[in-house]
Design a protein around this motif. Structure first.
Motif, PDB file in Angstrom:
ATOM      1  N   GLY A   1       0.836  -1.203   0.000  1.00  0.00           N
ATOM      2  CA  GLY A   1       0.000   0.000   0.000  1.00  0.00           C
ATOM      3  C   GLY A   1       0.866   1.246   0.000  1.00  0.00           C
ATOM      4  O   GLY A   1       2.106   1.180   0.073  1.00  0.00           O
ATOM      5  N   LEU A   2       0.185   2.391  -0.074  1.00  0.00           N
ATOM      6  CA  LEU A   2       0.942   3.637   0.010  1.00  0.00           C
ATOM      7  C   LEU A   2       1.505   3.806   1.414  1.00  0.00           C
ATOM      8  O   LEU A   2       2.545   4.409   1.621  1.00  0.00           O
ATOM      9  CB  LEU A   2       0.068   4.838  -0.364  1.00  0.00           C
TER      10      LEU A   2
ATOM     11  N   HIS B   1       0.863  10.751   7.921  1.00  0.00           N
ATOM     12  CA  HIS B   1       2.165  11.329   7.565  1.00  0.00           C
ATOM     13  C   HIS B   1       2.794  11.990   8.790  1.00  0.00           C
ATOM     14  O   HIS B   1       3.997  11.880   9.026  1.00  0.00           O
ATOM     15  CB  HIS B   1       2.023  12.339   6.421  1.00  0.00           C
TER      16      HIS B   1
ATOM     17  N   ASN C   1      -6.371  14.660  -0.107  1.00  0.00           N
ATOM     18  CA  ASN C   1      -7.266  14.225   0.947  1.00  0.00           C
ATOM     19  C   ASN C   1      -6.883  15.067   2.153  1.00  0.00           C
ATOM     20  O   ASN C   1      -5.717  15.026   2.563  1.00  0.00           O
ATOM     21  CB  ASN C   1      -7.017  12.736   1.246  1.00  0.00           C
TER      22      ASN C   1
ATOM     23  N   ALA D   1      -0.691   3.811  -5.184  1.00  0.00           N
ATOM     24  CA  ALA D   1      -1.238   2.536  -4.710  1.00  0.00           C
ATOM     25  C   ALA D   1      -2.403   2.119  -5.597  1.00  0.00           C
ATOM     26  O   ALA D   1      -2.991   2.944  -6.305  1.00  0.00           O
ATOM     27  CB  ALA D   1      -1.694   2.641  -3.262  1.00  0.00           C
TER      28      ALA D   1
ATOM     29  N   THR E   1      -4.975   0.885  -4.199  1.00  0.00           N
ATOM     30  CA  THR E   1      -6.019   0.972  -3.177  1.00  0.00           C
ATOM     31  C   THR E   1      -7.335   1.590  -3.629  1.00  0.00           C
ATOM     32  O   THR E   1      -8.392   0.979  -3.505  1.00  0.00           O
ATOM     33  CB  THR E   1      -5.437   1.811  -2.007  1.00  0.00           C
TER      34      THR E   1
ATOM     35  N   ARG F   1      -3.491  -4.336   0.013  1.00  0.00           N
ATOM     36  CA  ARG F   1      -2.286  -3.679   0.498  1.00  0.00           C
ATOM     37  C   ARG F   1      -1.201  -3.702  -0.581  1.00  0.00           C
ATOM     38  O   ARG F   1      -0.177  -4.372  -0.450  1.00  0.00           O
ATOM     39  CB  ARG F   1      -1.756  -4.317   1.806  1.00  0.00           C
TER      40      ARG F   1
ATOM     41  N   TYR G   1     -13.695  12.605  -1.689  1.00  0.00           N
ATOM     42  CA  TYR G   1     -14.137  13.333  -0.506  1.00  0.00           C
ATOM     43  C   TYR G   1     -14.717  14.703  -0.838  1.00  0.00           C
ATOM     44  O   TYR G   1     -14.162  15.441  -1.653  1.00  0.00           O
ATOM     45  CB  TYR G   1     -12.963  13.550   0.465  1.00  0.00           C
TER      46      TYR G   1
HETATM   47  C1  LIG Z   1      -3.728  10.545   1.287  1.00  0.00           C
HETATM   48  C2  LIG Z   1      -3.674   9.098   1.582  1.00  0.00           C
HETATM   49  N1  LIG Z   1      -2.491   8.474   1.645  1.00  0.00           N
HETATM   50  C3  LIG Z   1      -2.407   7.164   1.917  1.00  0.00           C
HETATM   51  C4  LIG Z   1      -3.531   6.408   2.142  1.00  0.00           C
HETATM   52  C5  LIG Z   1      -3.378   4.961   2.487  1.00  0.00           C
HETATM   53  O1  LIG Z   1      -3.211   4.226   1.332  1.00  0.00           O
HETATM   54  P1  LIG Z   1      -2.992   2.633   1.379  1.00  0.00           P
HETATM   55  O2  LIG Z   1      -4.281   2.035   1.859  1.00  0.00           O
HETATM   56  O3  LIG Z   1      -2.633   2.288  -0.032  1.00  0.00           O
HETATM   57  O4  LIG Z   1      -1.895   2.359   2.308  1.00  0.00           O
HETATM   58  C6  LIG Z   1      -4.790   7.003   2.090  1.00  0.00           C
HETATM   59  C7  LIG Z   1      -6.006   6.222   2.368  1.00  0.00           C
HETATM   60  O5  LIG Z   1      -7.058   6.744   2.650  1.00  0.00           O
HETATM   61  C8  LIG Z   1      -4.861   8.376   1.788  1.00  0.00           C
HETATM   62  O6  LIG Z   1      -6.038   9.014   1.743  1.00  0.00           O
END
Ligand SMILES: Cc1ncc(COP(=O)(O)O)c(C=O)c1O
Length: 389
Positions: A98-99, A127, A174, A233, A235, A244, A322
């Motif tokens: 995943g990211l 982050h 986001n 990702a 995702t 993931r 969103y």
């Molecule tokens: C800005 C941002 N980064 C990362 C993620 C997490 O990504 P992943 O589920 O691929 O780890 C999200 C999930 O909502 C997100 O909104």
């Protein structure tokens, strides 16, 4: 030296925020409508699932290359060249869980004890936690809501000190739903070049852009390739949140550190899952287009309905899943509004303040996680709630 976990002051929505609160009501029998988490509504497209099951049946159940299967990285590089307009090859790609794991690697590889890292607020809370875990100091820069949360280089420049190591970017953003223009990104790139900073660029929503907006990866701007870690990702766009699966792309000088962290942490991503990812990238593009078109229809519905509610003003998100409406005129804080919507209307949304003080007066509402019928019902309930205030 505190234990790593003690450094983190804020973590993901699953352990904090309205997701945790609503989760505590599971089994209560209430018909809650969940608009608080960015969980895609659609299930993973069938051809991706089939390719993964096939891979398992074929015996693709052993270790892969540490950076990810070569053929998969070739497919990722093709996507990065074609969609993101980057000049990269498979050697520049690292496959991650995943990211979330891509950003873990980025912060751990780039941030040293005491380094300052600029987070643009409203920010993505994970982050913040990772900067803290790495021993860095998050420095928040408040973007101006009345200016559409524009990337303002003057505000960002004011936060730069000799200790600043990196700027974190989430584009499309986001929670604000902004898709940053090339010109806005150029302002950030210029600061990064001038002050010799890295950019850690979260582009998890790169495919989810509406109204023919163009997503621009900051790494493609002049002088940025060597100082940017770009992260993606499967995702959101491919509805693969539970799989993931993600990846990052970075210059060779950074890649050895990033790869070392991922290999030390997890060795590599599950081999057969990577076959699913390859099928996503090489399979029919219509699948992706249809899901984004569905998100856009839902965005239009939700934004139109929100703007009819007294005291609520909702700007049009250019991307992501969103809406980030302004509710400051209703006389409740973001958290009060989110709590009362849960208690009195059975609708779960996130408080804007979850994303830092700049999000106060806003709610974050995910329009990408429910059916049109359930979204309509949620909007009916919210309308009734705001009418009655
Ligand atoms: C800005 C941002 N980064 C990362 C993620 C997490 O990504 P992943 O589920 O691929 O780890 C999200 C999930 O909502 C997100 O909104």
């Amino acid at each position: 030296m505190p234990k790593l976990a003690n450094r983190i002051t804020q973590t993901s929505k699953k352990s904090y925020g309205m997701v945790a609160k609503a989760g505590g009501l599971a089994g209560s029998g209430r018909d809650l409508i969940h608009l608080e988490l960015g969980k895609p509504f659609h299930d993973t497209p069938a051809h991706i699932i089939e390719a993964t099951v096939d891979a398992m049946r074929r015996g693709e159940v052993h270790y892969s290359d540490l950076a990810g299967l070569y053929d998969f990285r070739v497919a990722i590089a093709d996507k990065l060249v074609g969609y993101n307009k980057m000049e990269v090859g498979p050697q520049d790609v690292l496959v991650t869980n995943g990211l979330t794991q891509a950003s873990f690697a980025a912060f751990m590889a780039l941030v040293e004890e005491g380094d300052e890292v600029i987070l643009l607020e409203p920010y993505y809370p994970q982050h913040l936690g990772k900067i803290e875990m790495a021993g860095g100091r998050p420095v928040t820069v408040t973007l101006d809501p009345s200016d559409g949360y524009r990337l303002d280089p003057v505000r960002i420049a004011a936060a730069i000190t000799p200790r600043t190591k990196a700027i974190v970017l989430v584009n499309p953003c986001n929670p604000t739903g902004r898709v940053y223009s090339r010109q806005e990104l150029e302002g950030v790139a210029q600061l990064a070049r001038e002050h010799d900073l890295f950019v850690i660029s979260d582009e998890v929503y790169d495919h989810i852009v509406f109204d023919r907006e163009t997503h621009v990866s900051i790494a493609t701007l002049p002088g940025m390739k060597d100082r940017t870690v770009s992260m993606y990702a499967f995702t959101k766009a491919y509805a693969m949140d539970g799989w993931r699966l993600g990846y990052l792309v970075a210059a060779p000088a950074l890649m050895s550190g990033l790869a070392k962290i991922v290999a030390t942490e997890v060795t590599h991503v599950n081999t057969f899952i990577q076959h699913g990812g390859r099928a996503a990238l090489t399979g029919p593009e219509a699948v992706l287009r249809d899901m984004v078109a569905d998100d856009q229809r839902k965005r239009d519905l939700v934004v139109a309905r929100l703007n009819q509610m007294p005291g609520v003003t909702c700007p049009m998100p250019q991307g992501t899943i969103y809406a980030f409406p302004d509710i400051s005129a209703v006389g409740l804080t973001s958290q009060e509004a989110a709590d009362r919507l849960l208690d009195e209307a059975d609708v779960v949304v996130e408080s804007g303040a979850f994303y830092g003080p700049a999000g106060e007066g806003r709610l974050r509402i995910c329009f990408g996680s429910e059916s049109t019928e359930r979204l309509t019902l949620a909007m009916d309930r919210m309308q009734k709630f705001f009418n009655a205030l």
